[in-house]
Motif scaffolding. Structure first.
Motif, mmCIF file in Angstrom:
data_model
loop_
_atom_site.group_PDB
_atom_site.id
_atom_site.type_symbol
_atom_site.label_atom_id
_atom_site.label_comp_id
_atom_site.label_asym_id
_atom_site.label_seq_id
_atom_site.Cartn_x
_atom_site.Cartn_y
_atom_site.Cartn_z
ATOM 1 N N UNK A 21 0.853 -1.186 0.000
ATOM 2 C CA UNK A 21 0.000 0.000 0.000
ATOM 3 C C UNK A 21 0.886 1.232 0.000
ATOM 4 N N UNK A 22 0.483 2.284 -0.737
ATOM 5 C CA UNK A 22 1.336 3.458 -0.886
ATOM 6 C C UNK A 22 0.525 4.734 -0.684
ATOM 7 N N UNK A 23 1.169 5.699 -0.054
ATOM 8 C CA UNK A 23 0.644 7.069 -0.066
ATOM 9 C C UNK A 23 1.133 7.721 -1.351
ATOM 10 N N UNK A 24 0.217 8.312 -2.082
ATOM 11 C CA UNK A 24 0.500 8.767 -3.429
ATOM 12 C C UNK A 24 0.716 10.270 -3.510
ATOM 13 N N UNK A 60 -1.840 14.324 -15.515
ATOM 14 C CA UNK A 60 -1.350 14.055 -14.172
ATOM 15 C C UNK A 60 -1.432 12.556 -13.884
ATOM 16 N N UNK A 61 -0.395 12.039 -13.253
ATOM 17 C CA UNK A 61 -0.394 10.653 -12.807
ATOM 18 C C UNK A 61 -0.013 10.637 -11.333
ATOM 19 N N UNK A 62 -0.508 9.625 -10.650
ATOM 20 C CA UNK A 62 -0.239 9.508 -9.220
ATOM 21 C C UNK A 62 0.658 8.300 -8.975
ATOM 22 N N UNK A 63 1.746 8.552 -8.260
ATOM 23 C CA UNK A 63 2.767 7.541 -7.985
ATOM 24 C C UNK A 63 3.095 7.586 -6.492
ATOM 25 N N UNK A 64 3.747 6.557 -5.973
ATOM 26 C CA UNK A 64 4.107 6.568 -4.545
ATOM 27 C C UNK A 64 4.982 7.761 -4.186
ATOM 28 N N UNK A 65 4.712 8.327 -3.020
ATOM 29 C CA UNK A 65 5.502 9.469 -2.549
ATOM 30 C C UNK A 65 6.937 9.071 -2.256
ATOM 31 N N UNK A 73 10.362 14.544 -9.720
ATOM 32 C CA UNK A 73 9.890 15.109 -8.451
ATOM 33 C C UNK A 73 8.413 14.786 -8.278
ATOM 34 N N UNK A 74 8.098 14.149 -7.164
ATOM 35 C CA UNK A 74 6.720 13.786 -6.852
ATOM 36 C C UNK A 74 6.155 14.820 -5.894
ATOM 37 N N UNK A 75 5.083 15.491 -6.323
ATOM 38 C CA UNK A 75 4.452 16.521 -5.496
ATOM 39 C C UNK A 75 3.373 15.894 -4.619
ATOM 40 N N UNK A 76 3.394 16.162 -3.333
ATOM 41 C CA UNK A 76 2.335 15.640 -2.465
ATOM 42 C C UNK A 76 1.011 16.335 -2.759
ATOM 43 N N UNK A 115 -9.674 12.087 2.873
ATOM 44 C CA UNK A 115 -8.839 10.939 2.547
ATOM 45 C C UNK A 115 -9.378 10.326 1.267
ATOM 46 N N UNK A 116 -8.495 10.148 0.311
ATOM 47 C CA UNK A 116 -8.861 9.550 -0.976
ATOM 48 C C UNK A 116 -8.258 8.157 -1.045
#
Length: 753
Positions: free
Chosen positions: A491-494, A509-514, A526-529, A603-604
């Motif tokens: 499980x990952x926070x994205x 936009x794509x969502x990847x693990x932080x 660079x992954x933006x929170x 929370x998403x």
């Protein structure tokens, strides 16, 4: 009367907790309707599917006939010596191997969905039958003959496999992965080769069916007592490998004649057996001792034709005696066949039906007992030979059956002089190819080191104990690994990465693990929170009772570490604080550190990897919502993205999710083990909290993609995150939701901390 019925219905709804105006969800009626829209038609299709031959026999042509004749005759030349050799492994008279070979190739073509697989005696199954016979005779000496035990095993195992196929339970085979199958096949092949070496060298005086390592040690110990059989056995084995190597090299050197060299290589088994038989006849015919023995071990009399045709004799006492051995025999029967048929289906571009293949194996073995056959299943070596020979349909088995019949009725006098050492050479030559190559083993390691460990464990256990233990070890280890993977999923926070395309200037936009995952993203990316107050989490497994606590722990721990606590605990006396939250050490400013954190808003949860949700999971989500709201001291939005199963939507709606209603209006428990009837404490009421918190959904079209009853369920992750961030941007202001067009007035949300 109508009023009374309506009141009774309303009372019943209140008793079971059903809302007066429930959100529309999928029902059991929908599920039943999806199973079959036309049961009569589906029943006819089910019956037709059991006889695949009906689908192609009417289109049979001379082009197919040529390929089938060549492949059928080629396999027939190989199956005759192999089946007699495997019957020796099973400690049965050699004719029983021919019985199994005949029935296997003939019956299978009527039910097969694979054109390449050749059914008949195989080494691993033969070794298992020999162990079953030895075990039964050990506990019940001289009660039942070996052939009766073998045919009983064939009948019972065949019937079990037939039932599995008819009930469409072939998916059970999928629980055993390829490394586990390869592991026990490799261990079994080493076991069989070791057990045939004494026969190859003429060694006697020790148990050739003991653990593999013991047999190998004894083979070296008894080398001084090697007999003349070794001259026939070693010569045959060396000849088999020389012919194959020479033909392969000539085929590569002269590509135009490659097919000619292929068939010359194919006939090496028959050629070597014929030469050794002639040599045995020339040497032994005048050297019979007064006791009736010959200088080397030969087959001697092989009965002509089918000597045991008739209904099988199934003794209930015998079934009870071998009951403990049936599971492993059944597993080998179905597992080896399914693995081989799938493999050749992949190689030749067609898909087999596992359930139908199980029916074919079941019918073959149950009918085979009428002819006195012992258990038969798919043979890897003969199937590979059949495929390379250019087989076109399963009807090639009919030609193979004709070859076996000719051997049974016309060649049995010649079988008298076949040296047993020569048959041992045939077995070793065929079975050695089942040992996994170093390239294959390394591939297991590269793909999954844990599965390589399972493969290695299966091999070692088989070598140092028995095949049965090796099979059970590989299966149990595979199931344990599967359970661990289900119970401990990733499980990952994205966070967000914005991609720009230079050609058409598009942005997405794509969502990847932080957190950086080695080999997944370039280190420079660079992954933006997400926006402060928004948490995005992806769960990569079905939300089920073994693993849902991980999701709860991850979310609650993340909230407590990174989000502001809604209540200033520095104003609370130590005596009023709960025992499990005693506060910081004296001298530290708890509130100052807390105020630096963002206020939790939403929370998403990305459910794109979730295919099932059970009751325990819904209860855990409710507990998660209650815990984070207790920490934030306010209502927290829960958004769900990519819910593609109506049953997941139904489960979440039952837990009070999706509609936007506050947790105080939702169920506190949906899975209470012990019902608590003393009432429940409600969350601290907030002023002016709306029944349905307004959200702003960014719609790509005028017609909404998801149902308007559940605005917190989103079709994709991007829209879910945007809706959550929109609530943060609007702050304390009230605003109408674009998904709730029917609302006549806006609601005010108090977000004071």
């Amino acid at each position: 009367m109508v009023s009374l019925a309506a009141k009774a219905k309303s009372f019943g709804k209140r008793v079971i907790g059903q809302p007066e105006e429930p959100v529309p969800v999928v029902s059991i009626k929908d599920w039943v309707g999806s199973i079959s829209s036309n049961p009569k038609r589906d029943a006819l299709r089910y019956v037709e599917s059991m006889f695949p031959i009906v689908g192609w026999i009417t289109r049979y042509n001379f082009g197919w006939l040529y390929g089938d004749v060549v492949a059928g005759l080629t396999v027939g030349m190989v199956v005759v010596p192999q089946s007699m050799s495997y019957a020796q492994i099973a400690t049965l008279p050699t004719q029983y191997g021919l019985y199994s070979a005949f029935v296997g190739v003939l019956i299978y073509c009527l039910f097969a969905t694979s054109k390449d697989v050749s059914i008949g005696p195989v080494a691993v199954m033969s070794l298992t039958v020999s162990r079953i016979i030895a075990n039964v005779n050990e506990h019940h000496p001289d009660v039942w003959s070996g052939p009766q035990i073998a045919t009983t095993v064939a009948f019972i195992c065949g019937f079990i496999v037939l039932c599995i196929g008819l009930l469409r339970l072939g998916w059970l085979v999928e629980f055993i992965p390829a490394p586990a199958v390869s592991g026990f096949m490799t261990g079994s092949a080493i076991n069989i080769v070791a057990g045939q070496v004494p026969g190859l060298l003429g060694e006697t005086g020790f148990d050739t069916r003991a653990s593999t390592y013991k047999v190998i040690i004894n083979c070296f110990k008894f080398l001084p007592v090697t007999k003349l059989d070794a001259a026939f056995g070693i010569t045959g084995l060396v000849s088999l490998y020389l012919i194959r190597i020479i033909c392969d090299q000539l085929g590569k050197r002269y590509p135009r004649k490659q097919r000619l060299f292929f068939f010359l290589s194919v006939f090496r088994n028959a050629f070597v057996i014929v030469v050794l038989t002639i040599a045995s006849w020339l040497y032994c015919r005048h050297r019979k001792s007064k006791a009736g023995k010959y200088p080397i071990k030969i087959l001697q009399t092989v009965p002509r034709g089918f000597q045991h045709v008739g209904p099988p004799t199934i003794d209930p006492a015998l079934v009870s005696a071998l009951a403990g051995e049936l599971p492993v025999a059944t597993i080998i029967l179905l597992l080896e066949h399914i693995a081989i048929s799938k493999s050749f289906g992949r190689l030749n571009g067609y898909k087999i039906n596992p359930n139908q293949e199980l029916i074919a194996i079941g019918v073959t073995n149950t009918v085979g007992t009428v002819f006195g056959a012992y258990p038969a299943t798919g043979s890897f070596s003969r199937s590979a030979l059949k495929s390379k020979s250019g087989v076109r349909t399963p009807a090639a088995g009919i030609l193979t059956a004709i070859v076996v019949i000719v051997a049974l009725y016309g060649l049995t006098p010649a079988f008298f002089w076949i040296p047993s050492a020569g048959l041992s050479a045939v077995v070793i030559h065929a079975v050695a190819d089942l040992v996994a190559s170093p390239h294959q083993v390394y591939a297991f390691w590269r793909v999954s080191p844990l599965e390589f460990v399972i493969w290695l464990a299966a091999v070692l256990v088989t070598v140092f104990t028995t095949i049965e233990n090796g099979i059970y070890t590989s299966i149990c280890a595979s199931l344990a690994l599967l359970l661990v993977r289900i119970a401990h999923p990733r499980g990952y926070f994205l966070g967000k990465v914005t991609l720009h395309t230079e050609k058409n200037s598009t942005v997405r936009e794509v969502f990847v693990p932080l957190t950086q995952r080695p080999g997944v993203l370039h280190p420079a990316v660079k992954v933006e929170p997400p926006s402060p107050g928004v948490i995005v989490y992806r769960f990569e497994e079905s939300a089920l009772y073994p693993n849902i606590s991980l999701l709860n722990d991850a979310l609650v721990e993340h909230v407590k570490q990174n989000m502001r606590r809604g209540k200033d605990m520095s104003l609370v006396k130590m005596s009023d604080r709960p025992w499990n939250d005693p506060g910081p050490r004296p001298g530290s400013d708890e509130n100052a550190e807390n105020l630096q954190k963002p206020v939790l808003h939403s929370i998403v949860l990305d459910f794109s990897g979730v295919s099932h949700v059970d009751t325990t999971a819904v209860q855990a989500l409710i507990d998660t919502r209650n815990e984070v709201e207790r920490w934030a001291d306010k209502h927290v939005e829960f958004h769900f993205a990519t819910i593609l199963s109506p049953w997941i939507r139904r489960a979440l709606v039952a837990g009070g999710f999706g509609t936007g209603a506050p947790s105080s209006q939702g169920p506190a428990e949906v899975a209470s083990v012990v019902p608590y009837r003393g009432g429940r404490s409600l969350p601290h009421p907030h002023k002016n909290v709306s029944d349905v918190e307004a959200i702003e959904e960014i719609s790509e079209s005028e017609s909404p993609i998801v149902p308007q009853d559940t605005p917190y369920f989103h079709f994709d992750l991007i829209s879910a995150v945007r809706a959550a961030e929109a609530g943060v941007l609007n702050g304390d202001r009230s605003y109408p939701s674009s998904l709730q067009k029917g609302a006549s007035s806006s609601h005010t949300v108090d977000r004071s901390d």
